[in-house]
Structures are given as C-alpha cells and as structure tokens.
Design a protein around this motif. Sequence first.
Motif, short mmCIF file in Angstrom:
data_model
loop_
_atom_site.label_atom_id
_atom_site.label_comp_id
_atom_site.label_asym_id
_atom_site.label_seq_id
_atom_site.Cartn_x
_atom_site.Cartn_y
_atom_site.Cartn_z
N GLN A 1 0.81 -1.21 0.00
CA GLN A 1 0.00 0.00 0.00
C GLN A 1 0.86 1.27 0.00
O GLN A 1 0.51 2.24 -0.66
N HIS A 2 1.94 1.25 0.78
CA HIS A 2 2.80 2.42 0.93
C HIS A 2 4.26 1.99 0.98
O HIS A 2 4.57 0.92 1.50
N THR A 3 5.12 2.85 0.49
CA THR A 3 6.56 2.65 0.62
C THR A 3 7.15 3.90 1.27
O THR A 3 6.81 5.02 0.87
N ILE A 4 8.00 3.70 2.26
CA ILE A 4 8.73 4.81 2.87
C ILE A 4 10.15 4.77 2.33
O ILE A 4 10.85 3.76 2.50
N TYR A 5 10.56 5.83 1.67
CA TYR A 5 11.93 5.95 1.15
C TYR A 5 12.73 6.80 2.12
O TYR A 5 12.32 7.90 2.47
N HIS A 6 13.89 6.29 2.54
CA HIS A 6 14.79 7.01 3.44
C HIS A 6 15.99 7.46 2.60
O HIS A 6 16.65 6.64 1.95
N VAL A 7 16.26 8.77 2.63
CA VAL A 7 17.28 9.36 1.77
C VAL A 7 18.23 10.20 2.61
O VAL A 7 17.80 10.94 3.50
#
Length: 106
Positions: free
Chosen positions: A46-52
Amino acid sequence: MNRYILDTLKDVGAPVAFEYYEGDEDTYLRFFYLGQDQFSSDDDEQHTIYHVQVDIFSPGNLIQLANNTKQAMKQAGFRKSYENDKYEEDTKLFHKVLRFYIIRED
C-alpha cells in the motif's frame, strides 16, 4: 525516485549527484538511499517509505545551501529526520548530513 530527487534539488545552488560526485566544484551535494520500508494490506503493498541521505560538502559556509536543500525537500513532500554537521579533515570540507523520508502510495 532518483529523477524526482535530482529535479527537487536542481536549483538549490550547487551541483547534485547520486552517490558519487565526479565534478570539479568544491561545493556540491550527493544523495543516496538508506533503505525503504513497505507496508502491506491483504498481501498488497500500500505504501513505501523511502529514506534518503543528502550530504552537502563545501569549503565555506553551508547555512544557505542547507536551508535551500531543506526547503526544496520539504516542498517535494519529504520530512527531515536527522541533521548533523561534520568537518572532513582529509578534504578540508565542511559536511552537512541531512536525512529525509517520504511516504509514497504504491
């Protein structure tokens, strides 16, 4: 996501590169991913969290460039999760570490 971040940071006031900067400027930004998390429901993402992480390097004052970077990332929907200042003895450059995350619907 690379193109999105490059477009987000293109006007902050210094060259931007993914992972490695190979240009000739003393002041530059580079970014890389720290990972991503997926959230699923009924076996469907449903959702993706991208850490940058965005690193800013400069022989001089980083304040305006850091502020421009934080503002651009915020306007693009990122939230800041970490900030730290360093000095790199080997290159004699000031180094600002900024970490952000964004939640994207899949």
